[in-house]
Structure formats: C-alpha cells, structure tokens
Design an enzyme around this catalytic site. Structure first.
Site, PDB file in Angstrom:
ATOM      1  CE  LYS A 137      -6.864  78.597  33.219  1.00  0.00           C
ATOM      2  NZ  LYS A 137      -6.144  78.570  31.922  1.00  0.00           N
ATOM      3  CG  ASN A 138      -8.926  76.546  30.129  1.00  0.00           C
ATOM      4  OD1 ASN A 138      -8.331  77.567  30.470  1.00  0.00           O
ATOM      5  ND2 ASN A 138      -8.454  75.339  30.365  1.00  0.00           N
ATOM      6  CB  CYS A 144       4.092  76.748  29.693  1.00  0.00           C
ATOM      7  SG  CYS A 144       3.827  75.085  29.151  1.00  0.00           S
TER       8      CYS A 144
HETATM    9  C1  EPZ Z   1      -5.842  74.443  26.196  1.00  0.00           C
HETATM   10  O1  EPZ Z   1      -4.532  74.825  25.835  1.00  0.00           O
HETATM   11  C2  EPZ Z   1      -5.998  74.810  27.666  1.00  0.00           C
HETATM   12  N1  EPZ Z   1      -5.815  76.249  27.825  1.00  0.00           N
HETATM   13  C3  EPZ Z   1      -4.972  74.058  28.509  1.00  0.00           C
HETATM   14  O2  EPZ Z   1      -5.269  74.334  29.861  1.00  0.00           O
HETATM   15  C4  EPZ Z   1      -5.140  72.558  28.284  1.00  0.00           C
HETATM   16  O3  EPZ Z   1      -4.125  71.887  28.981  1.00  0.00           O
HETATM   17  C5  EPZ Z   1      -5.052  72.243  26.785  1.00  0.00           C
HETATM   18  O4  EPZ Z   1      -6.025  73.030  26.057  1.00  0.00           O
HETATM   19  C6  EPZ Z   1      -5.336  70.776  26.501  1.00  0.00           C
HETATM   20  O5  EPZ Z   1      -6.599  70.441  26.952  1.00  0.00           O
HETATM   21  C7  EPZ Z   1      -6.845  77.073  27.547  1.00  0.00           C
HETATM   22  O6  EPZ Z   1      -7.913  76.643  27.131  1.00  0.00           O
HETATM   23  C8  EPZ Z   1      -6.609  78.539  27.770  1.00  0.00           C
HETATM   24  P1  EPZ Z   1      -4.057  72.470  22.707  1.00  0.00           P
HETATM   25  P2  EPZ Z   1      -4.118  74.837  24.264  1.00  0.00           P
HETATM   26  O7  EPZ Z   1      -3.848  73.382  21.554  1.00  0.00           O
HETATM   27  O8  EPZ Z   1      -5.267  75.265  23.444  1.00  0.00           O
HETATM   28  C9  EPZ Z   1      -0.451  70.620  20.319  1.00  0.00           C
HETATM   29  C10 EPZ Z   1      -4.886  75.073  32.021  1.00  0.00           C
HETATM   30  O9  EPZ Z   1      -4.313  74.454  32.917  1.00  0.00           O
HETATM   31  N2  EPZ Z   1      -0.538  71.804  19.453  1.00  0.00           N
HETATM   32  O10 EPZ Z   1      -5.372  71.752  22.848  1.00  0.00           O
HETATM   33  O11 EPZ Z   1      -2.858  75.587  24.147  1.00  0.00           O
HETATM   34  C11 EPZ Z   1       0.018  70.929  21.717  1.00  0.00           C
HETATM   35  O12 EPZ Z   1       1.432  70.956  21.780  1.00  0.00           O
HETATM   36  C12 EPZ Z   1      -4.310  75.086  30.625  1.00  0.00           C
HETATM   37  O13 EPZ Z   1      -5.976  75.663  32.141  1.00  0.00           O
HETATM   38  C13 EPZ Z   1       0.250  71.858  18.298  1.00  0.00           C
HETATM   39  O14 EPZ Z   1       1.020  70.943  17.999  1.00  0.00           O
HETATM   40  O15 EPZ Z   1      -3.811  73.289  24.041  1.00  0.00           O
HETATM   41  C14 EPZ Z   1      -0.563  69.782  22.503  1.00  0.00           C
HETATM   42  O16 EPZ Z   1       0.275  68.651  22.382  1.00  0.00           O
HETATM   43  C15 EPZ Z   1      -2.923  74.494  30.597  1.00  0.00           C
HETATM   44  N3  EPZ Z   1       0.154  72.964  17.504  1.00  0.00           N
HETATM   45  C16 EPZ Z   1      -1.879  69.486  21.784  1.00  0.00           C
HETATM   46  O17 EPZ Z   1      -1.778  70.121  20.506  1.00  0.00           O
HETATM   47  C17 EPZ Z   1      -0.698  74.000  17.794  1.00  0.00           C
HETATM   48  O18 EPZ Z   1      -0.763  74.970  16.998  1.00  0.00           O
HETATM   49  C18 EPZ Z   1      -3.108  70.039  22.478  1.00  0.00           C
HETATM   50  O19 EPZ Z   1      -2.855  71.402  22.752  1.00  0.00           O
HETATM   51  C19 EPZ Z   1      -1.475  73.923  18.972  1.00  0.00           C
HETATM   52  C20 EPZ Z   1      -1.379  72.818  19.781  1.00  0.00           C
END
Ligand code: EPZ
Length: 419
Positions: free
Chosen positions: A22-23, A116
């Site tokens: 999916k991701n 979420c």
């Molecule tokens: C991706 O989300 C995945 N989703 C998530 O999977 C997964 O949990 C996550 O990466 C971490 O591995 C998809 O790929 C569609 P991040 P994403 O940006 O990109 C912080 C599932 O179950 N952050 O890597 O949204 C954030 O709060 C889903 O399939 C900021 O601070 O996650 C977190 O603490 C759930 N500012 C950390 O970075 C931003 O602009 C990592 O988040 C973006 C993120």
C-alpha cells in the site's frame, strides 16, 4: 458498516501470498501527475486506499483503470489542481498530490490532512521542503496553497527533521522537474521510498543516492510516464507472520521480500519463533508461549511502527512482561485498551507500553480504531476463547487485501457481516 465475527482459539497454519505494498503504490500513483501520458503500475493491491486515490486522480482529470492488479493512469487531461477536504480527510496520503501538481502544473491546492486515531499528523516538513525549492505556500482555511509563481521550481537543499516517509516522497517529486540541483538530507529510506526513487529514475529523473539518507536530484525538463511493479507489502507479510506467533501456528508468507523485514524477524526470533527464509518467502512457527521482548520502534531499517500493534498483541500472551517504546507516534496505542477488553494486561506510560503476558484471552466485542490496530485485534480474536466481534472493519480494508479470505485459508474462523 461491516464487522468481523471471529471464533477462537485456533492455530493458523499454511501458506499465504503477500500483495503489493500500500505504502509503495500510493506515491507511485501520485508520481503519474509528473507527466502527461499513460502510467502503468502492476502488482497493485485491491485496497480501499488505492480506490480512494484513484477517485482523487479522476477528480483532477486523470483516467484511472484497474484490471486485476494492473493499474493504468492517463494524465493527458488533468484539469484541476484541487484536492478537496472531503477527499483528503479519508486518506492522509492524498497529500502526495501536492508536490507533483506543484512541479508539473505550477500550482496545487490541497486540503490539510486531518489527524488520525492516534493524534496529529503534521505536514510542516512537506511545506518547508517545497519552500526550499522556491515554492510560495500559504495555509489558509484548512488548505495548503502552493505555487511556483509561473516559473519552474529551482534547485535547493533541505534537511528533514525528523526523517519522514511522506515528506521525502513529496519533496522529491517536486524536485525532479526543478531548474537546478537539489540535495535532500536525512531522507527516509523505507523500501517504499526507494521504489519511488527507482521509478522516477526509470521515468527519466536524475537522482543519486537511492537507498541512502541523502538524495541528490538534478532537475530535468520532463519525465516519461511511470512504469513499475509494486514491491511486496512488508507490513501485510509481517502481520501474517505475527499471526503464527500469536496462535502458536506455522505460517509461510510467499511473494514477500525477507530483506525488508529484518527488524521484525529479529523480534520474532527473540520471541522464540523458528524462522525459515528463502529469496521470496518467510516461514514462522512456534510451539509454546512466546518469550517476552523489549521493542523500540524506529524509522527503517529499525522496527516499523506499523508492526507495533501486532507485536503488542503477541506480547499480550507471552510468558512474562514485555515493553514496547513507540518513538515515531508516541500516542499510537489505541489498540491497548481494545486488547484489554479481551483480558490483556497492558499499562501505558507516555510512549512506553508494559505488557504482562496472560495465559488466556477471552472473546468480546471490540472496536477497530486504525489500520494496524485493527489487524492486531483480528490476531487477538484468533487467540481468544470464544467469539470476538470487531466493528468498523473499513479500517482494515484500507490496507489489507481480502484479509478474511487469506486468514480463512490459514484455518481462521472469520466471517464478515454487514450491520
Ligand atoms: C507513512 O506515513 C506511512 N503511510 C505510515 O503508515 C507509517 O506509519 C509512517 O510512514 C511511518 O513509517 C504511508 O506511507 C501512506 P512520516 P507518513 O511522515 O509519511 C513526523 C500505515 O499503517 N512528521 O514518516 O505520514 C510525524 O509526526 C500508515 O500504512 C512531522 O513532524 O509518516 C512522525 O512523528 C500509518 N512533520 C514522523 O515524522 C511532517 O511534515 C514520521 O512520520 C511529516 C511527518
């Protein structure tokens, strides 16, 4: 809304095939907006999120068609740059269209994704990264308005802090058509991100550093359409392996990529599982109670936060006390309370969960709260004595293809009922 009815306890045994990730497929779909043509993506999983993204692309003027696992996206008639709130609120990954539309159309207007089940999901890194490429970005009335003011974006440099899967993908897609060289530091290196790098290079992008935390991107005038086969879903595969650990079963997952699951396999071995690996399959079996473990989630290649709920479910029937520290999303523990409804003994203190393994779980009605928590509840249902009903299974359908069919083929007694 649908719910699952599950009978336990049962030992899950047999072989199941992993679907496309999916991701990985979602950013590849967004990348189709970087060109005017027909992109082709194969091994596409039949997921709710894929259908949601197809609808979003169609709203922009693309023409999406999914036949079996082959997705074609015709972007020759894109007529909109707006991703509306009603759509983005359903799926945070809709924000992936921000970068490609900005790069190819010079402007995009994308609703801020909501939070979420487990808390805020900021997009500041997406925004700051695009600003580093010369974009002008305003956030007003719940929308992100990005524009390059009628010019091409320009090469720049940006360091992600913390590393972010989504921001790395989005800013990278902005940079591939920029005028000049971009250096992105502390990039996420999840396999899904690396597949996007490779897909963009195949489409004509000039990117160095695939698989590393530093990407150097020399902007080009235009790209060819995306043509890619989606990598196997390491989280779906890992979920089926933890199902074996939880039910004292013996499950082989085929068509997966063991190298993408090293951290999980290390934890399963520490729990006492026998793990057998081939080039594209993993077998997990265990005869007695799992051994308690200490788990800390980290960005790839560390232990994936998306596997945290599933391992908590296994730990809930381990032979002792385990601890799970969630460093990515400190509030990602909504599944703990639901597991406790089945008799698990779990205490949450900030980002640390303490799980005292119990001898038995007992079936009860529970609620699916988010995608991976829902999967954990299904595993728990197979382990609990009696009937477990799980409401709001649309969460599961977002990220697992035909999960009840795949689990039934492993001996799981599970049926979907429409309420
Ligand atoms: C991706 O989300 C995945 N989703 C998530 O999977 C997964 O949990 C996550 O990466 C971490 O591995 C998809 O790929 C569609 P991040 P994403 O940006 O990109 C912080 C599932 O179950 N952050 O890597 O949204 C954030 O709060 C889903 O399939 C900021 O601070 O996650 C977190 O603490 C759930 N500012 C950390 O970075 C931003 O602009 C990592 O988040 C973006 C993120």
């Amino acid at each position: 809304m649908d719910k699952f009815i599950i009978e336990g306890p049962v030992r899950l045994e047999g072989t199941v095939s992993a679907s496309g990730a999916k991701n990985a497929v979602l950013p590849l779909m967004a990348a189709s907006l970087l060109t005017s043509g027909v992109s082709t993506i194969s091994n596409v999983p039949g997921l709710r999120d894929v259908r949601t993204f197809m609808m979003l692309l169609d709203m922009l003027g693309a023409k999406c068609e999914l036949v079996d696992d082959l997705l074609t996206i015709d972007t020759t008639r894109i007529h909109s740059i707006v991703a509306p709130y009603d759509h983005v609120k359903k799926m945070r990954a809709s924000v992936y269209v921000l970068g490609p539309l900005l790069a190819f159309k010079g402007e995009s207007l994308v609703s801020l994704p909501g939070g979420c089940a487990w808390g805020p999901r900021p997009v500041n890194l997406h925004i700051e990264g695009m600003k580093a490429l010369g974009a002008e970005i305003d956030v007003t009335e719940g929308y992100i308005h990005a524009t390059s003011r009628g010019k091409r974006l320009s090469g720049g440099s940006y360091r992600f802090e913390p590393s972010s899967v989504g921001a790395t993908c989005n800013v990278m897609m902005s940079a591939v058509l920029a005028d000049g060289v971009t250096e992105l530091q502390n990039c996420a290196i999840e396999p899904e991100v690396t597949q996007l790098v490779e897909a963009l290079i195949d489409a004509g992008a000039k990117i160095e550093g695939a698989g590393t935390t530093t990407l150097k991107i020399e902007g080009v005038e235009s790209l060819n359409p995306i043509n890619q086969r989606v990598i196997p879903d390491r989280i779906e595969a890992g979920t089926f392996l933890t199902a074996a650990a939880m039910t004292r079963g013996d499950v082989t997952v085929e068509n997966c990529c063991p190298d993408h699951m090293t951290a999980l396999l290390d934890i399963l071995k520490a729990m006492g599982c026998d793990i057998e690996i081939t080039e594209d399959s993993v077998r997990c079996s265990i005869s007695g109670k799992p051994t308690p473990v200490e788990v800390v989630t980290h960005p790839y290649p560390g232990f994936a936060t998306d596997m945290q709920a599933q391992v908590m479910a296994v730990a809930s029937v381990a032979d002792g006390t385990s601890h799970i520290t969630e460093t990515i999303y400190p509030d990602r523990f909504t599944h703990a309370a639901e597991l406790c409804r089945l008799g698990a003994e779990i205490r949450i203190d900030g980002a640390i969960a303490t799980i005292d393994g119990v001898d038995v779980l007992n079936g009860a009605p529970v609620m699916a709260t988010d995608l991976r928590a829902s999967a954990a509840m299904v595993l728990a249902g197979f382990t609990a004595n009696g009937e477990t009903s799980i409401e709001r299974v649309y969460h599961i359908d977002r990220g697992y293809e035909r999960i009840e069919e795949k689990l039934a083929a492993l001996g799981g007694v599970i049926r979907r009922v429409n309420e």
